[in-house]
Scaffold this active site. Structure first.
Site, PDB file in Angstrom:
ATOM      1  N   CYS A   2       0.869  -1.178   0.000  1.00  0.00           N
ATOM      2  CA  CYS A   2       0.000   0.000   0.000  1.00  0.00           C
ATOM      3  C   CYS A   2       0.904   1.225   0.000  1.00  0.00           C
ATOM      4  O   CYS A   2       2.115   1.123   0.165  1.00  0.00           O
ATOM      5  CB  CYS A   2      -0.856   0.035   1.257  1.00  0.00           C
ATOM      6  SG  CYS A   2      -1.852  -1.448   1.485  1.00  0.00           S
ATOM      7  N   ARG A  27       1.232   1.631  -6.085  1.00  0.00           N
ATOM      8  CA  ARG A  27       1.438   0.728  -4.944  1.00  0.00           C
ATOM      9  C   ARG A  27       0.131   0.070  -4.502  1.00  0.00           C
ATOM     10  O   ARG A  27       0.141  -0.832  -3.652  1.00  0.00           O
ATOM     11  CB  ARG A  27       2.038   1.486  -3.755  1.00  0.00           C
ATOM     12  CG  ARG A  27       3.432   2.023  -4.003  1.00  0.00           C
ATOM     13  CD  ARG A  27       3.982   2.636  -2.729  1.00  0.00           C
ATOM     14  NE  ARG A  27       4.097   1.655  -1.682  1.00  0.00           N
ATOM     15  CZ  ARG A  27       5.142   0.876  -1.472  1.00  0.00           C
ATOM     16  NH1 ARG A  27       6.191   0.969  -2.244  1.00  0.00           N
ATOM     17  NH2 ARG A  27       5.153   0.010  -0.493  1.00  0.00           N
ATOM     18  N   TRP A  76      -3.864  -1.621  -1.239  1.00  0.00           N
ATOM     19  CA  TRP A  76      -3.858  -2.865  -2.016  1.00  0.00           C
ATOM     20  C   TRP A  76      -4.219  -3.934  -1.000  1.00  0.00           C
ATOM     21  O   TRP A  76      -3.413  -4.285  -0.145  1.00  0.00           O
ATOM     22  CB  TRP A  76      -2.473  -3.095  -2.615  1.00  0.00           C
ATOM     23  CG  TRP A  76      -2.375  -4.341  -3.427  1.00  0.00           C
ATOM     24  CD1 TRP A  76      -1.852  -5.539  -3.033  1.00  0.00           C
ATOM     25  CD2 TRP A  76      -2.797  -4.521  -4.778  1.00  0.00           C
ATOM     26  NE1 TRP A  76      -1.932  -6.440  -4.055  1.00  0.00           N
ATOM     27  CE2 TRP A  76      -2.500  -5.854  -5.142  1.00  0.00           C
ATOM     28  CE3 TRP A  76      -3.392  -3.689  -5.714  1.00  0.00           C
ATOM     29  CZ2 TRP A  76      -2.785  -6.362  -6.405  1.00  0.00           C
ATOM     30  CZ3 TRP A  76      -3.671  -4.207  -6.974  1.00  0.00           C
ATOM     31  CH2 TRP A  76      -3.370  -5.532  -7.312  1.00  0.00           C
ATOM     32  N   ASN A 102       0.991   0.079   6.048  1.00  0.00           N
ATOM     33  CA  ASN A 102       1.399  -0.740   4.916  1.00  0.00           C
ATOM     34  C   ASN A 102       2.107  -1.956   5.475  1.00  0.00           C
ATOM     35  O   ASN A 102       2.971  -1.810   6.342  1.00  0.00           O
ATOM     36  CB  ASN A 102       2.337   0.072   4.010  1.00  0.00           C
ATOM     37  CG  ASN A 102       2.988  -0.773   2.941  1.00  0.00           C
ATOM     38  OD1 ASN A 102       2.400  -1.761   2.481  1.00  0.00           O
ATOM     39  ND2 ASN A 102       4.189  -0.404   2.552  1.00  0.00           N
ATOM     40  N   GLY A 103       1.738  -3.153   5.000  1.00  0.00           N
ATOM     41  CA  GLY A 103       2.385  -4.359   5.508  1.00  0.00           C
ATOM     42  C   GLY A 103       1.346  -5.293   6.102  1.00  0.00           C
ATOM     43  O   GLY A 103       0.149  -5.128   5.896  1.00  0.00           O
ATOM     44  N   GLU A 483       9.030 -21.474 -17.990  1.00  0.00           N
ATOM     45  CA  GLU A 483       8.866 -20.070 -17.626  1.00  0.00           C
ATOM     46  C   GLU A 483       9.999 -19.206 -18.211  1.00  0.00           C
ATOM     47  O   GLU A 483       9.768 -18.093 -18.684  1.00  0.00           O
ATOM     48  CB  GLU A 483       8.810 -19.940 -16.090  1.00  0.00           C
ATOM     49  CG  GLU A 483       8.707 -18.533 -15.543  1.00  0.00           C
ATOM     50  CD  GLU A 483       7.477 -17.751 -16.019  1.00  0.00           C
ATOM     51  OE1 GLU A 483       6.603 -18.313 -16.666  1.00  0.00           O
ATOM     52  OE2 GLU A 483       7.430 -16.544 -15.745  1.00  0.00           O
ATOM     53  N   LYS A 487       9.341 -16.055 -20.753  1.00  0.00           N
ATOM     54  CA  LYS A 487       9.846 -14.698 -20.491  1.00  0.00           C
ATOM     55  C   LYS A 487      10.613 -14.186 -21.711  1.00  0.00           C
ATOM     56  O   LYS A 487      10.444 -13.053 -22.128  1.00  0.00           O
ATOM     57  CB  LYS A 487      10.789 -14.649 -19.268  1.00  0.00           C
ATOM     58  CG  LYS A 487      10.150 -14.833 -17.918  1.00  0.00           C
ATOM     59  CD  LYS A 487       9.408 -13.638 -17.390  1.00  0.00           C
ATOM     60  CE  LYS A 487       7.957 -13.609 -17.749  1.00  0.00           C
ATOM     61  NZ  LYS A 487       7.001 -14.396 -17.057  1.00  0.00           N
ATOM     62  N   GLU A 490       8.194 -13.428 -24.622  1.00  0.00           N
ATOM     63  CA  GLU A 490       7.261 -12.304 -24.507  1.00  0.00           C
ATOM     64  C   GLU A 490       7.941 -10.943 -24.435  1.00  0.00           C
ATOM     65  O   GLU A 490       7.395  -9.973 -24.940  1.00  0.00           O
ATOM     66  CB  GLU A 490       6.234 -12.495 -23.380  1.00  0.00           C
ATOM     67  CG  GLU A 490       6.751 -12.570 -21.986  1.00  0.00           C
ATOM     68  CD  GLU A 490       5.616 -12.733 -20.950  1.00  0.00           C
ATOM     69  OE1 GLU A 490       5.931 -13.111 -19.815  1.00  0.00           O
ATOM     70  OE2 GLU A 490       4.444 -12.481 -21.270  1.00  0.00           O
ATOM     71  N   HIS A 506      13.802 -37.545 -28.445  1.00  0.00           N
ATOM     72  CA  HIS A 506      12.665 -38.092 -29.195  1.00  0.00           C
ATOM     73  C   HIS A 506      12.230 -37.163 -30.327  1.00  0.00           C
ATOM     74  O   HIS A 506      11.100 -37.248 -30.799  1.00  0.00           O
ATOM     75  CB  HIS A 506      11.508 -38.383 -28.238  1.00  0.00           C
ATOM     76  CG  HIS A 506      11.873 -39.418 -27.214  1.00  0.00           C
ATOM     77  ND1 HIS A 506      12.063 -40.743 -27.535  1.00  0.00           N
ATOM     78  CD2 HIS A 506      12.158 -39.302 -25.894  1.00  0.00           C
ATOM     79  CE1 HIS A 506      12.416 -41.408 -26.441  1.00  0.00           C
ATOM     80  NE2 HIS A 506      12.484 -40.550 -25.421  1.00  0.00           N
ATOM     81  N   LYS A 605      -1.735  -7.183 -19.899  1.00  0.00           N
ATOM     82  CA  LYS A 605      -1.454  -7.727 -18.565  1.00  0.00           C
ATOM     83  C   LYS A 605      -2.533  -8.721 -18.149  1.00  0.00           C
ATOM     84  O   LYS A 605      -2.244  -9.755 -17.571  1.00  0.00           O
ATOM     85  CB  LYS A 605      -1.357  -6.570 -17.557  1.00  0.00           C
ATOM     86  CG  LYS A 605      -1.024  -7.009 -16.134  1.00  0.00           C
ATOM     87  CD  LYS A 605       0.408  -7.499 -16.022  1.00  0.00           C
ATOM     88  CE  LYS A 605       0.744  -8.006 -14.639  1.00  0.00           C
ATOM     89  NZ  LYS A 605       1.925  -8.903 -14.667  1.00  0.00           N
TER      90      LYS A 605
END
Ligand code: AGP
Length: 610
Positions: A2, A27, A76, A102-103, A483, A487, A490, A506, A605
């Protein structure tokens, strides 16, 4: 994650705070609020929605307060839905205290129960509200001392700002873990989670250390430690422009988010492993009997979340002996999967809004399955559909390429595997303890690994003109190979394929020749020797070999052309660190090619179409 702001001076606090919050919106943006010290006490204005919504409420007059001291917050959500009653600032019973935070307060349930027993009444679902009541409970004692006391009692990483009606000229702040800076002005001072919020007012920034308490008055600031000893502030002159300050001084949000991974991991783990190494996921609300009744697990997801889902398959099968199927969400409901009320279906999604995954969860629920959503966004569509939600707590991810949410998904799936193993009685205490300790070590290991980020990126830049890349891995390293390839595709637009190393012979090995780069993920595992044999096979066909290896792996080192070292960890835990060199690799190549890493072509996104 946050955003906090605070102000003491002679300007109208309302506009200083709102402008600061607008700069911190990256944030968190599910709700916002401010508290202004006025002649008639504290005026609080808050609302669900973005800063623009807060401005509308302020402009509606009932929400506008005069005063030149105050605190503000953009949220958030981590505890409680993003609705107005959960927006900060939070107040005590008598509305003479306001707190922004925040936290995560790990022991908030215990603190809240204690306060309720003492007669305090709660009006929100947040962990933050305990702080306001704790201030109230301490009566007229000096606010700095009260905040020191709170910091001693509240466990976890947090940053807070506090005002009290009886101290109209004062803001007190404190931090442990979560970021907090002080802006030093002429007869005015500022508080913020991040520099951009206050950069238009001052470039003189005092850094607040862990477990430090700061009192801000217009005449100056004073910092003490938790014992009340004075602390000399470290003051820096900031030279960044506003735009780079919003990215924390990093060139791009993606790089910032890569470096936020230790914090994101710490927040995701908070309160989920106790001091006896027991795993806690109360969100699942499962009795041991219900957990034992589950006879099959499905994981459904897309893209990067699918790769984290693959990891869940390895972890849950190994630690619970439950069969786990993993599906690409867009395929799942069209293949008529066999589900019933003994099936657990886990939908994994950073956004909680991906149309394919959402539809898959709705389908599973209609078949009577027990549906668990894993998402980073509180109250997202998937969170609302699911029977239970496990949140990653990575804070908003802005770069299109997922990084910090991926590692958080991985640890959450490790925790889920361990938890199910624990509650079903499938795992012995020693294994849980070893794994829990290893998971707990991850934030620090990632921090140490990131100290070598420049070296990894310098090595990656040697390959900036590469055209064909194979990412190979076996077992739990296979999802990491996938992954790494995603990355690179993209953000650097390089043809890259993730493949199980043992499957190359194979067919795909026909593509290996001089000029092809093979990236082998070969961290310690029971398949390590086999992975190295597969690496020999590609090397013998003239591929260049870059390897991700566990520190001290001499056999791997002998065959590699380049190496990214990662720290020791058990086989099912190691993927969390193994992916980081691959994120940096893709990032460095994208930058070397002059591409926009945060907004790669053709990608969004969140994909809300089928
Ligand atoms: C990740 O880098 C990608 N941008 C993409 O694959 C993403 O993971 C996918 O679209 C799923 O999104 P979600 O996690 O929000 O459901």
């Amino acid at each position: 994650m946050c955003g906090i702001v605070g102000y003491v001076g002679s300007k109208p606090a309302q506009s200083v705070l709102v402008n600061g919050l607008a700069r911190l919106e990256y944030r968190g943006y599910d709700s916002a609020g401010i508290a202004i010290m006025g002649d008639d006490g504290i005026g609080v204005t808050r609302t669900a929605g973005r800063i623009a919504d807060l401005v509308s409420v302020i402009n509606s007059e009932q929400g506008s307060y005069a005063g030149s001291v105050g605190i503000g917050h953009t949220r958030w959500a981590t505890h409680g839905a993003p609705v107005t009653k959960n927006a900060h600032p939070h107040q005590d019973c008598s509305a003479t205290v306001a707190v922004v935070h925040n936290g995560i307060i790990e022991n908030y349930i215990q603190l809240r129960d204690e306060l309720i027993a003492q007669g305090h009444t709660f009006t929100s679902d947040t962990d933050t509200e305990v702080l306001a009541h704790m201030v109230e409970r301490m009566g007229d004692q000096p606010l700095e001392l009260v905040v020191r006391n709170i910091m001693e009692k509240a466990e976890g990483a947090l940053a807070i700002g506090v005002v009290r009606a009886s101290d109209p000229e004062l803001v007190v702040a404190a931090r442990r873990g979560s970021p907090l800076v002080i802006g030093l002005g002429e007869d005015e001072n500022f508080l913020a989670s991040d520099i951009p919020a206050i950069l238009e007012h001052t470039r003189r920034i005092a850094i607040v250390g862990d477990d430090n308490v700061v009192s801000l008055r217009s005449s100056g600031i004073a910092i003490t430690d938790l014992a009340g000893n004075p602390v000399e502030p470290i003051v820096r002159e900031i030279e960044w422009d506003l735009e780079s300050a919003e990215r924390g001084g990093y060139d791009d949000f993606m790089l910032k988010e890569i470096f936020e991974q230790p914090t994101a991991l710490r927040d995701t783990l908070a309160g989920r492993i106790d001091e006896h190494h027991r795993i806690h996921l109360p969100e699942l609300d499962l009795t041991a009997r219900e957990a034992r009744a589950i006879d099959k697990v499905f994981v459904v997801a897309c893209g990067t979340s699918y790769h984290a889902g693959l990891m869940a398959k390895y972890a849950i099968e190994r630690w619970t002996r439950l069969p786990v199927e993993i599906d690409i969400a867009s395929e799942f409901r069209y293949r008529d999967p066999v589900l019933d009320d003994r099936t657990m279906v886990i939908g994994m999604s950073q956004s909680g809004e991906t149309a394919d995954t959402l539809a898959a969860l709705e389908y599973a629920q209609a078949q009577g399955a027990y549906v668990v959503a894993t998402t980073n966004v509180v109250d997202s569509s998937m969170a609302r559909v699911a029977d239970a939600v496990l949140y990653t707590r990575a804070g908003p991810e802005i770069g299109v390429a997922s990084t910090k949410t991926f590692v958080c998904q991985l640890v959450l799936m490790q925790l889920l595997g361990l938890y199910l193993g624990q509650i079903r009685g499938a795992l012995d205490g020693a294994t849980i303890e070893l794994m829990a300790k290893s998971v707990r070590a991850l934030p620090e290991q990632v921090e140490q690994l990131l100290e070598h980020a420049d070296d990894i990126m310098a090595m990656a830049r040697k390959y900036k003109d590469v055209k064909d890349v194979f990412f190979l891995g076996r077992g739990a390293s296979f999802p990491i190979a996938l992954e790494g390839a995603l990355k690179l595709k993209e953000i650097a637009y390089v043809r890259a394929e993730g493949y199980p190393a043992g499957e190359m012979k194979h067919g795909p090995i026909a593509l290996i020749e001089k000029g092809v780069l093979v990236i082998g993920v070969a961290t310690s595992s029971h398949l390590h020797a086999k992975t190295l044999s597969n690496m020999e096979e590609v090397k013998a066909r003239s591929a260049t070999l870059l390897m991700v290896l566990t520190e001290g792996d001499i056999d791997g080192q002998r065959m590699a052309d380049d190496i990214a070292w990662v720290p020791h960890a058990p086989e099912l835990i190691a993927p969390v660190t193994a992916v980081i060199p691959l994120q940096l690799f893709a990032y460095a190549i994208s930058k070397a090619r002059g591409l926009d890493v945060d907004k790669p072509r053709n990608l969004a996104k969140t994909v809300t179409v089928e």
